[in-house]
Design a protein around this motif. Structure first.
Motif, PDB file in Angstrom:
ATOM      1  N   SER A 147       0.819  -1.194   0.000  1.00 17.76           N
ATOM      2  CA  SER A 147       0.000   0.000   0.000  1.00 17.76           C
ATOM      3  C   SER A 147       0.857   1.250   0.000  1.00 17.76           C
ATOM      4  O   SER A 147       2.022   1.245   0.392  1.00 17.76           O
ATOM      5  N   LYS A 155      -0.218   3.381   5.219  1.00 18.36           N
ATOM      6  CA  LYS A 155      -1.061   2.648   6.147  1.00 18.36           C
ATOM      7  C   LYS A 155      -1.304   3.515   7.372  1.00 18.36           C
ATOM      8  O   LYS A 155      -0.355   4.051   7.960  1.00 18.36           O
ATOM      9  N   ARG A 164      -4.306   2.042   3.226  1.00 21.57           N
ATOM     10  CA  ARG A 164      -5.029   1.127   4.117  1.00 21.57           C
ATOM     11  C   ARG A 164      -5.266   1.835   5.445  1.00 21.57           C
ATOM     12  O   ARG A 164      -4.345   2.446   6.004  1.00 21.57           O
ATOM     13  N   VAL A 219      -8.436   0.334   1.359  1.00 22.31           N
ATOM     14  CA  VAL A 219      -8.979  -0.725   2.210  1.00 22.31           C
ATOM     15  C   VAL A 219      -9.147  -0.202   3.638  1.00 22.31           C
ATOM     16  O   VAL A 219      -8.220   0.349   4.227  1.00 22.31           O
TER      17      VAL A 219
END
Length: 483
Positions: free
Chosen positions: A31, A34, A71, A97
């Motif tokens: 990613s 995060k 994320r 996500v």
């Protein structure tokens, strides 16, 4: 055969979408950024870039515009009151996500009636929600009159949003109104609004649990489902979900072209609604496949309409309902119906109902099948309809009302009633004249068969190949001996 080939092509397209979701899983682990959110020890002044520097509030998350590959992880055991309103879209290869980290209970987001939606995904694409506990219960009122939801996916005046995945969510305790209308509550809800035609493409809902929701478990809005402004959603998968104690409807496929509803379990549907509600059904949708689901204990205690496990509803074309297990549903096994037929709503056509097992369905409403208004081309084949006779019930096997269906063919089905239960054909021979019967088997307590006029082939009494059916428990029910 042409219809099956067309639906198979649609199914391949749906599976392609599912395959893309799976193959990108490894890519998703890499990613761009995060972020961590900790309701107990976080601080909104921190960067959020590590567990020790976690953010604290939903407000902080909602003010951040995320970019592809980001994320956002909520700490397990944490609890947040309010609304999650993500900003920013990912890409197909690098979705954004929202997930969980740590050990313990799922991170809980509770709107508590202060927001219409606990989580709102508005006009964003390439988003995944997973491993979250979501509720929207207002303890100060019996029923919220705002149409509360757990998760709402909204495409509003934007055109197309796409690639949204909801996985392993626990959606529960939403006290909306159980009367059909704008106040209905929903566990998971998709919504498309204008004025610009807007829709959702590639929506995956998998392995979610939806419990104690008034009124609907999983369903959507059909703003652009009318045939005179047809702009349907495309490619829906709902699989591996469990729905329990739903006040009204269970899963409603609304305004989609190309849907696969499979391997779901629905128990205790229509537990509080007094109007029409069914376990699983499409409306204003084309090319829908509903398979390998278990639907049980749908209620109909007031002799009203519906309460069936399945329904093929108005304005639908090319629907397959196959390989499902249906049992103990008060209102029956199946409804096939059209809406008013006009420029906005076409006749329900091209329906296939095959290889399903129905046990003890319809004992309260006293009917197994219900045809309502005028539909065309319904093929019902190789199903088993069994009633063990615990109640002294006379069950109308094929109820026809408010119109005459066209081209209904029943072929190779088994109707088996024993004990105190009796399956009956109590309508007139004229009503049954619209049905064509080929090679069906009637066993046990069945009356009124002389009313059936179009019996094209006498039944061939032979042992059913139960290996064709997907239920491992069939031997336990001792059906092999009876059939």
């Amino acid at each position: 055969m042409m219809r099956d080939k067309f639906l198979f092509s649609c199914l391949i397209a749906v599976f392609f979408f599912a395959g893309v979701s799976s193959t990108t899983k490894a890519q998703n682990l890499i990613s761009k950024s995060k972020y961590y959110v900790d309701s107990e020890y976080g601080n909104d002044d921190y960067s959020g870039k590590s567990q020790k520097l976690a953010w604290k509030s939903l407000r902080k998350v909602n003010t951040q515009t995320f970019t592809p590959g980001d994320r956002v992880a909520f700490k397990r055991g944490g609890k947040w009151k309010g609304q999650l309103l993500p900003q920013g879209s990912g890409t197909k290869e690098s979705p954004i996500v929202f997930t969980a980290y740590g050990k313990g209970d799922l991170p809980a987001i509770a709107a508590e009636g202060q927001f219409k939606d606990a989580i709102l995904l508005k006009n964003i694409s390439n988003i995944a929600l997973e491993n979250l506990d979501i509720s929207n219960y207002d303890a100060s009122v019996k029923a919220q009159k705002t149409g509360p939801t757990g998760v709402r996916i909204l495409a509003e005046n934007i055109g197309t949003i796409s690639n949204i995945r909801l996985s392993n969510l626990y959606v529960h305790d939403i006290n909306g109104d159980n009367k059909k209308g704008s106040n209905e509550g929903n566990g998971i809800f998709w919504d498309c609004q204008g004025p610009k035609p807007s829709n959702i493409e590639n929506l995956l809902i998998e392995n979610c649990k939806v419990v104690k929701v008034d009124r609907n478990g999983i369903r959507g809005n059909g703003t652009f489902a009318f045939r005179d402004q047809w702009f349907p959603n495309k490619n829906l998968i709902i699989r591996g979900c469990t729905l329990e104690d739903i006040g009204g409807d269970g899963i409603v496929v609304k305004a989609f072209d190309g849907s696969l509803i499979e391997h779901n379990k629905l128990f205790h549907i229509r537990t509080r609604a007094k109007d029409n509600a069914v376990g699983i059904w499409p409306h204003s949708s084309d090319n829908t496949i509903i398979q390998y689901n278990e639907v049980a204990f749908t209620k109909n205690l007031d002799w009203s309409n519906d309460g069936q496990s399945f329904d093929i509803d108005g304005n639908c074309n090319n629907t397959i309902i196959q390989n499902n297990y249906s049992h103990d549903n008060d209102g029956g096994f199946m409804l096939v119906i059209s809406d008013a037929i006009n420029a906005k709503s076409k006749m329900t056509t091209n329906s296939i109902i095959r290889n399903n097992l129905s046990i003890n369905d319809g004992n309260k409403r006293k009917r197994l099948f219900n045809f309502a208004l005028v539909t065309d081309d319904t093929q019902i084949s190789n199903n088993i309809f069994y009633n063990s006779g615990q109640d002294s019930v006379r069950m109308e096997l094929i109820d026809i009302e408010h119109g005459v269906p066209k081209n209904v063919v029943l072929e190779g089905n088994i109707f088996a009633y024993q004990g105190l239960a009796t399956g009956v054909f109590a309508k007139s021979a004229k009503q049954y004249a619209v049905l064509t019967w080929t090679g069906n088997v009637f066993k046990g307590n069945i009356s009124g068969k002389d009313q059936l006029l179009n019996v094209k082939q006498e039944p061939v009494i032979k042992k059913k190949n139960l290996k064709e059916f997907p239920w491992s428990f069939i031997k336990v029910l001792n059906l092999e001996k009876m059939l």
